[in-house]
Design an enzyme around this catalytic site. Structure first.
Site, PDB file in Angstrom:
ATOM      1  N   HIS A 186       0.833  -1.222   0.000  1.00 55.92           N
ATOM      2  CA  HIS A 186       0.000   0.000   0.000  1.00 55.92           C
ATOM      3  C   HIS A 186       0.861   1.263   0.000  1.00 55.92           C
ATOM      4  O   HIS A 186       0.428   2.309   0.478  1.00 55.92           O
ATOM      5  CB  HIS A 186      -0.942   0.037   1.214  1.00 55.92           C
ATOM      6  N   SER A 307      14.663  21.729 -15.945  1.00 56.49           N
ATOM      7  CA  SER A 307      13.477  22.534 -16.202  1.00 56.49           C
ATOM      8  C   SER A 307      13.941  23.885 -16.726  1.00 56.49           C
ATOM      9  O   SER A 307      14.962  24.423 -16.283  1.00 56.49           O
ATOM     10  CB  SER A 307      12.694  22.705 -14.900  1.00 56.49           C
ATOM     11  N   LYS A 313      15.565  21.726 -10.653  1.00 56.03           N
ATOM     12  CA  LYS A 313      14.948  20.456 -11.077  1.00 56.03           C
ATOM     13  C   LYS A 313      15.888  19.549 -11.853  1.00 56.03           C
ATOM     14  O   LYS A 313      16.704  19.987 -12.656  1.00 56.03           O
ATOM     15  CB  LYS A 313      13.727  20.748 -11.974  1.00 56.03           C
ATOM     16  N   GLU A 320       9.617   8.310 -16.901  1.00 51.03           N
ATOM     17  CA  GLU A 320       8.279   8.857 -17.187  1.00 51.03           C
ATOM     18  C   GLU A 320       7.839   8.519 -18.603  1.00 51.03           C
ATOM     19  O   GLU A 320       6.693   8.137 -18.849  1.00 51.03           O
ATOM     20  CB  GLU A 320       8.285  10.378 -17.000  1.00 51.03           C
TER      21      GLU A 320
END
Ligand code: ARG
Length: 495
Positions: A186, A307, A313, A320
């Site tokens: 979980h 970024s 970043k 992804e």
């Protein structure tokens, strides 16, 4: 093993050649279609472009030419072609292959597909004897053969890439066999596990994927040639000979089935979908783990991007994208299943729609495997941060309960006692192992000083020392067993 040269050719040069040649194609060119005999009016210009497949199926040219050379060789052997005719055809086809390899071939949309483009240029070059090549065959068995040959080669490349990634996982698993991390259920800290054990979970999934691709390869390696349009041919062909020349295990047993089914394409895409499901879960974990909040791994600058607005970043674009690309592979599987379901036997033009989803599936999984094969061995594993996270999460609570059970407490009672101890530790803001012995004994008098052995993370993972368990010793055994199995798998692979 794929060389860098091959990869560049596969991913960069061939697509560029394809784009360039398509851009120079003229859909109104004057090439003569081989089937115009019964027609009185020319094809509508838009219909010509709409029905053509050459812009994508010329990707099959090497297999198409190999199939034609084998077919001509067989026609020569059974006396349908003279030796001289066969030699002229084979030499002509080899010349065409060389020209296409070099990007010096004029593709014509009017000639519809790769098959008619090659055949028509062959006849242009070697004269009327070129027209004899199509004896005893049809584009229907030809395209089904080309696609099986192509997919067989691509499956081998996929298996090579899978092997490279699996070997990378084994190396990381071995190196990090004793590195402790929190295991989750979980997405809540559950019990400590070793990072090596986690890598071996991924290894197992990819091993089943490899087995599925091997399985698909076995079933697709049957040869449609000889089925001709649908019913077979009146010529005394030798299908076993052609199959042998092309490395097929056998000719397809039924001509109608041979030209009409694309189940091998669907099976491949189903195996690819499961592979992508695995890589996508893998990606999700890498995305989470490389965040500041987890901080379990560093993916390396070469595999991340920045970024344009937020200077701090470092984005995990690679995982992804792999996660994102999973969607298109599932989509292709669904397209292909749907493509097949309404078709009466035998061949229908619908089947021309099998190629683009298959090509894109192959490109997507090869790219995803390649980038993960590169990324996995070089990612930085942050052992200290993972251990700290396991500690913070009271990951050894189950070990304390097991300890009480070994001392005669019923598991449900032990569960309750440990729950109270965890609550107290949370209130005090400390780890279970930081609670003094007297405090622990307040929860259960059966607790003795040796409890601290099981409350440590190291003790917890070491105790799970059985086949399939997370103990460092078991991880090393699993790595060893995997290496032996991988070598056997390699020896069993058809070449
Ligand atoms: N381009 C076609 C395909 O991909 C080749 C077979 C065409 N056969 C035919 N009878 N029109 O399926």
């Amino acid at each position: 093993m794929l060389l860098r040269r091959d990869l560049i050719r596969e991913y960069v040069i061939l697509p560029a050649i394809c784009r360039a040649t398509f851009a120079s194609m003229n859909s109104r060119d004057t090439a003569k279609k081989p089937w115009t005999g019964r027609f009185t009016a020319p094809t509508d210009a838009f219909v010509e472009a709409f029905t053509a497949s050459v812009d994508f199926d010329r990707r099959l040219y090497r297999q198409d030419i190999a199939g034609s050379i084998a077919h001509a060789t067989m026609l020569g052997a059974v006396g349908i072609l003279s030796d001289a005719e066969r030699d002229a055809i084979v030499a002509g086809l080899e010349g065409i292959r060389r020209d296409i390899d070099r990007g010096e071939f004029n593709w014509s949309v009017a000639l519809e597909d790769v098959h008619m483009n090659v055949e028509s240029v062959l006849t242009e070059r070697i004269g009327p004897v070129g027209k004899k090549l199509h004896t005893g065959r049809s584009r229907n068995d030809q395209v089904a053969t080309d696609l099986r040959l192509w997919l067989r080669e691509e499956t081998d490349i996929v298996l090579d890439e899978l092997k490279r990634l699996r070997q990378g996982l084994l190396a990381v698993a071995e190196r990090e066999a004793a590195t402790i991390m929190p295991g989750f259920t979980h997405l809540q800290t559950a019990q400590p596990v070793t990072f090596g054990h986690h890598m071996m979970a991924w290894y197992e999934m990819l091993t089943r994927d490899a087995a599925r691709f091997t399985d698909v390869r076995g079933r697709l390696n049957h040869m449609p040639l000889g089925a001709a349009a649908l019913a077979g041919t009146t010529f005394p062909i030798d299908r076993a000979m052609t199959a042998g020349l092309l490395g097929f295990d056998a000719p397809c047993a039924n001509s109608l089935d041979a030209v009409s089914d694309r189940d091998f394409v669907i099976e491949f895409c189903a195996a690819a979908s499961l592979l992508m499901a695995h890589l996508s879960r893998f990606s999700e974990e890498l995305v989470l783990w490389s965040s500041a909040q987890f901080d379990f791994v560093d993916l390396g600058d070469a595999f991340c991007t920045g970024s344009s607005i937020m200077p701090q970043k470092k984005n995990p674009d690679v995982p992804e994208l792999v996660r994102g690309k999973t969607g298109r592979v599932y989509g292709h599987l669904m397209s292909l299943l749907t493509l097949t379901k309404g078709q009466p036997l035998a061949y229908n033009k619908d089947n021309q729609e099998d190629k683009e989803p298959l090509f894109d599936t192959v490109d997507t999984i090869k790219g995803s495997l390649r980038v993960y094969g590169d990324l996995v061995p070089v990612m930085t594993v942050k052992g200290d941060a993972m251990k700290e996270a396991a500690r913070r999460g009271y990951a050894t609570a189950t070990d304390l309960a097991d300890y009480l059970v070994r001392r005669g407490v019923a598991f449900r009672d032990a569960h309750e006692v440990v729950g109270q101890a965890v609550r107290q530790a949370i209130e005090l803001g400390v780890d279970l192992a930081d609670l003094p012995l007297e405090t622990l004994q307040g929860f259960s008098p059966t607790i003795a000083a040796d409890v601290y052995d099981v409350l440590t993370l190291e003790g917890s993972v070491q105790a799970r020392d059985h086949l399939g368990g997370t103990a460092p010793r078991q991880v090393l055994l699993a790595v060893q067993a995997a290496r032996t199995a991988l070598a056997a798998e390699d020896r069993a692979r058809p070449r």
